[in-house]
Design a protein around this motif. Sequence first.
Motif, mmCIF file in Angstrom:
data_model
loop_
_atom_site.group_PDB
_atom_site.id
_atom_site.type_symbol
_atom_site.label_atom_id
_atom_site.label_comp_id
_atom_site.label_asym_id
_atom_site.label_seq_id
_atom_site.Cartn_x
_atom_site.Cartn_y
_atom_site.Cartn_z
ATOM 1 N N LYS A 72 0.839 -1.195 0.000
ATOM 2 C CA LYS A 72 0.000 0.000 0.000
ATOM 3 C C LYS A 72 0.878 1.250 0.000
ATOM 4 O O LYS A 72 1.963 1.253 0.570
ATOM 5 C CB LYS A 72 -0.921 0.009 1.220
ATOM 6 C CG LYS A 72 -1.947 -1.112 1.212
ATOM 7 C CD LYS A 72 -2.879 -1.011 2.402
ATOM 8 C CE LYS A 72 -3.935 -2.116 2.363
ATOM 9 N NZ LYS A 72 -4.859 -2.031 3.525
ATOM 10 N N PRO A 73 0.411 2.324 -0.626
ATOM 11 C CA PRO A 73 1.216 3.552 -0.645
ATOM 12 C C PRO A 73 1.300 4.186 0.735
ATOM 13 O O PRO A 73 0.370 4.106 1.536
ATOM 14 C CB PRO A 73 0.459 4.453 -1.630
ATOM 15 C CG PRO A 73 -0.946 3.939 -1.634
ATOM 16 C CD PRO A 73 -0.842 2.460 -1.393
ATOM 17 N N VAL A 74 2.431 4.800 0.999
ATOM 18 C CA VAL A 74 2.667 5.475 2.270
ATOM 19 C C VAL A 74 2.393 6.965 2.083
ATOM 20 O O VAL A 74 2.769 7.555 1.060
ATOM 21 C CB VAL A 74 4.117 5.245 2.748
ATOM 22 C CG1 VAL A 74 4.410 6.020 4.023
ATOM 23 C CG2 VAL A 74 4.359 3.752 2.964
ATOM 24 N N ASP A 75 1.755 7.558 3.069
ATOM 25 C CA ASP A 75 1.429 8.984 3.028
ATOM 26 C C ASP A 75 2.675 9.829 2.769
ATOM 27 O O ASP A 75 3.771 9.516 3.250
ATOM 28 C CB ASP A 75 0.788 9.380 4.356
ATOM 29 C CG ASP A 75 0.501 10.866 4.445
ATOM 30 O OD1 ASP A 75 -0.487 11.310 3.847
ATOM 31 O OD2 ASP A 75 1.298 11.572 5.105
ATOM 32 N N GLY A 76 2.513 10.904 2.005
ATOM 33 C CA GLY A 76 3.643 11.741 1.626
ATOM 34 C C GLY A 76 4.404 12.316 2.803
ATOM 35 O O GLY A 76 5.641 12.396 2.784
ATOM 36 N N LEU A 77 3.691 12.721 3.854
ATOM 37 C CA LEU A 77 4.369 13.268 5.030
ATOM 38 C C LEU A 77 5.186 12.188 5.735
ATOM 39 O O LEU A 77 6.288 12.449 6.234
ATOM 40 C CB LEU A 77 3.341 13.872 5.991
ATOM 41 C CG LEU A 77 2.629 15.142 5.490
ATOM 42 C CD1 LEU A 77 1.578 15.601 6.500
ATOM 43 C CD2 LEU A 77 3.648 16.256 5.233
#
Length: 523
Positions: A129-134
Amino acid sequence: MGAPPVPRPPVRERAADVLPDSAFDAFVRVAAERGVPSSGQHHQNFVTPLAEPVARLLGRAAGTPVVVRIPRAEALPVVIRTWRDEAEILGALHGVLPHVPECLVKRENAVIHSYVPGVPLSSLCGNGKPVDGLMLKALAGLLARMAQVRREALPPLPADWPRNDKDGQAFLRTLAHLADRQIRQPNWAAYGGLFAALGVPGDALTRLAGRVPAMARRPYSLLHTDLHRDNVIVPYSGDPPLVCVDWELATYGDPLHDLATHLVRMRYPAFQRDEVIHAWADAMGATRPAAVNGLATDLRHYVAFEQAQSVFPDVIRAARSLTDSRDEKSLDAATAEVHRALWTAAEPLGLAQVPGTAEIRGALYRWQASSPQRSPGARRATIGWVPDRRVPEHPEFPHPAVLSALMAEGAAPAARVFKGTAHLNSVVRVPGVGFPVVVRRRLASVCRREPSFLSEHAVLRAIESSRVAVTAPRVLALGESAERDPFAIHTYVGPPDGDQPPTIRCTVCCRTRRTDSSTSSAP
């Protein structure tokens, strides 16, 4: 920016060492019985509150949560270690990464770490799953801040470490040799035959080391090397946003290696890979600009190494999982994991071909059936067989001997497993039989270039009955074993020690040929 603070004194010099062994052992026992468990590859971890007199001796309030880490006695050597003492690494991080766990007490049988209140990133955002940009920026910042840890604060490096601390080629070659020495070699006696059956040669990592090219110069720094989602804690307080735990695999070298292991082990979706690299380059460039030299050209070499060396722990763990259970679901899961690992490692290791799932499944089944490494109470896979009526029971090799040969096949060492272009040959010895035999299986993925009009066993039986001057194998048995896997058993024609592929020799023309274009694995 200034130099980072000098690390705190090592654990052994602090007041925690006055803690009596009896009090420590009692506290560890209670933690294992009542603490909140979490499982790791190398340790069992238990979160538990400090109780007296341990709390007082550690200078902490009673009830303060801590983590008791107990080494797993059954843990296999499947990782590269530069240092053996995680406590010294944690001490070096003090002041640079102040929120990492502190080692409060260290003993041979367990350690006590301070507790980081929070949850693993894996529980919020699973693999793939993609990780949040922050969070990405925070992760990149963690990796960059490690470059601030001074070399003098770290434990001594091994004697064979590269002397030039900007030489990426020497560092990557060192990693490849360490992976061979610390991972492949200790496990080769138990798993080498399985790797040979899967087409992974024993010298794969040393050959990889020889292919490492020259790279740009980058200053070495402290590396975590195991920054995946289970080792990233998201604190409840949100300050700091992320904390990195489990530093036992840390090392000192080219920072691109840390980025590569992070990319591979975090299992980012493919579309997020470039975002991760750019975030790392921005953070590292602001901290240590020279560390990003050659990023565009050299990162791929470290990613390739991580993919290549991972095939050994991944296959070993998949096979080991079958020692606890032998149901269809477990075998399917292990087969899928091995296929993924082989496919990923094929290009960097230079593997000629990745076996299909049916071939992998058969190799795992036979290894599990022959392996003595079963957990107490675990059921052994059964090796049954159905004889082919075209070959009657051989007087020198009756049916019980066939079953013994099939049981020995999965345990054959790498030096006696020969995988050719069309067949897998395993040289085994059977109790009560005075000669070695070859268990021979056709590879399912083989596509014949020319049509075959005669079966191999028919040709060999014709040679045997004709008494022509050809030293050829004799067919002892033909049939199907478990999983409906066809096999033949021949006498072995080759050196007495059985460590060369079987041969056929014509005594008239003095020509010798292998029964297959087999390759052997290094011992």
